[in-house]
Design an enzyme around this catalytic site. Structure first.
Site, PDB file in Angstrom:
ATOM      1  N   HIS A  76       0.815  -1.223   0.000  1.00 50.36           N
ATOM      2  CA  HIS A  76       0.000   0.000   0.000  1.00 50.36           C
ATOM      3  C   HIS A  76       0.847   1.270   0.000  1.00 50.36           C
ATOM      4  O   HIS A  76       0.326   2.351  -0.255  1.00 50.36           O
ATOM      5  CB  HIS A  76      -0.987  -0.002   1.179  1.00 50.36           C
ATOM      6  CG  HIS A  76      -0.366   0.280   2.510  1.00 50.36           C
ATOM      7  ND1 HIS A  76      -0.003  -0.699   3.399  1.00 50.36           N
ATOM      8  CD2 HIS A  76      -0.060   1.452   3.119  1.00 50.36           C
ATOM      9  CE1 HIS A  76       0.489  -0.155   4.492  1.00 50.36           C
ATOM     10  NE2 HIS A  76       0.478   1.157   4.347  1.00 50.36           N
ATOM     11  N   ASP A  95      -0.804  -7.472   1.263  1.00 55.12           N
ATOM     12  CA  ASP A  95      -0.103  -6.204   1.447  1.00 55.12           C
ATOM     13  C   ASP A  95       1.396  -6.420   1.626  1.00 55.12           C
ATOM     14  O   ASP A  95       1.935  -6.278   2.723  1.00 55.12           O
ATOM     15  CB  ASP A  95      -0.696  -5.460   2.646  1.00 55.12           C
ATOM     16  CG  ASP A  95      -0.249  -4.007   2.696  1.00 55.12           C
ATOM     17  OD1 ASP A  95       0.285  -3.510   1.682  1.00 55.12           O
ATOM     18  OD2 ASP A  95      -0.439  -3.368   3.742  1.00 55.12           O
ATOM     19  N   SER A 135       4.300   2.085   8.255  1.00 53.42           N
ATOM     20  CA  SER A 135       3.880   1.096   7.257  1.00 53.42           C
ATOM     21  C   SER A 135       5.066   0.497   6.510  1.00 53.42           C
ATOM     22  O   SER A 135       6.010   1.204   6.150  1.00 53.42           O
ATOM     23  CB  SER A 135       2.943   1.744   6.245  1.00 53.42           C
ATOM     24  OG  SER A 135       1.711   2.079   6.833  1.00 53.42           O
TER      25      SER A 135
END
Length: 322
Positions: free
Chosen positions: A93, A144, A246
């Protein structure tokens, strides 16, 4: 047809042996022991640094030598981890809007996400990205994770080392000594990381998926907690990740080596009680990681196509009446 028939059959057999599928298999066999070295040692080793207390504190130089800062247009965007001299693992992402590899660089070996302009060591640990490979096996699920292929080979030193990865048979649950690292914001209200923008670390517990599904059922998100992800944190919210973390690694110590178990993926808010963070299960994707590294590790000419052309050109002569 005389002798021409067996010759044609021999050529066709050569074509079948050289078809693209078998080329990939032979490539995989050849490269597993050379270019990839996904499970080669040493990995998962770090400097001997004193253990720190639990709870989101600043780290130390060299404590997590596989930690990478993924930089979009020279600014930190996501975390990542070094798998080998040419490969970095992160979250897919991070590239939702920016898939052009020329816009990205990877910073290794630095404790700060904003090294000084005069820090020559920082520039020696900065690498351009050649390819971005995003997992897209099933569009109905998140998957992901992404791989970055670097444009040049990484030079290892005491502050830059690869992390280990476990195969798909590994279970991530009940791992007590696990840590997650990143340069993300400190609170849900996006309180920024203060100068000198040092990497932070926190010890987390991995929850079993049935418990995680219970916690997320109130938001009707329990169906997203499948075998390709897991939950980690603290149920009281005291240990969690947030925006900017992330793609970073969750690692566990096993027999003195550090293995990457998860990738920071998503969550509801930051540090909320009974809402742990969601991590991509790295071992679940071990085969995909290995395959992508093999298929993109070295480009060899596909001999099947020119061989097929020769066969077809010779076919009329071989089949002509005798």
């Amino acid at each position: 047809m005389g002798i021409q028939g067996p010759v044609l059959l021999l050529l066709l057999l050569c074509v079948m042996l050289g078809k693209p599928g078998s080329r990939e298999e032979s490539q995989a066999a050849d490269l597993k022991s050379t270019d990839i070295k996904l499970l080669s040692m040493p990995c998962g080793r770090r400097n001997d640094t004193r253990s720190r207390i639990v709870g989101g504190i600043e780290s130390m130089q060299g404590r997590w030598p596989w930690q990478a800062s993924l930089r979009l247009k020279k600014s930190h965007r996501c975390g990542g981890s070094l798998l080998s001299r040419r490969w970095v693992l992160t979250a897919a992402h991070c590239f939702r809007k920016y898939l052009d590899p020329e816009k990205w660089t990877v910073q290794l070996g630095q404790l700060t996400s904003k090294p000084s302009y005069w820090n020559r060591k920082a520039y020696s640990g900065r690498y351009r990205v050649k390819d971005i490979i995003v997992n897209s096996e099933d569009k109905l699920k998140s998957h992901d994770l992404a791989l970055l292929r670097l444009a040049s080979s990484v030079t290892y030193n005491k502050d830059i080392q690869p992390v280990c990865v476990q195969p798909s048979t590994f279970t991530s649950q009940h791992q007590p000594r696990c840590w997650v690292t990143g340069w993300g914001v400190l609170q849900e209200d996006l309180k920024p990381l203060p100068p000198p923008y040092h990497l932070r670390e926190v010890q987390v517990s991995i929850l079993n998926n049935s418990r995680c599904q219970e916690l997320f059922e109130i938001f009707s998100l329990h169906h997203l907690i499948t075998k390709d992800v897991f939950c980690a944190g603290a149920e009281d919210g005291s240990a969690d990740t947030c925006s900017g973390d992330s793609g970073g690694p969750l690692v566990c110590n096993m027999d003195g080596l550090w293995y990457q178990i998860g990738i920071v993926s998503w969550g509801i808010g930051c540090g909320r009680p009974n809402l742990p963070g969601i991590y991509t299960n790295v071992s679940h994707y071990y085969n995909w990681i290995e395959t992508m590294m093999i298929l993109n590790g070295a480009v060899r000419r596909d001999l099947a196509l020119p061989l097929l052309s020769i066969t077809l050109l010779q076919a009329p002569w071989l089949l002509r009446p005798t």
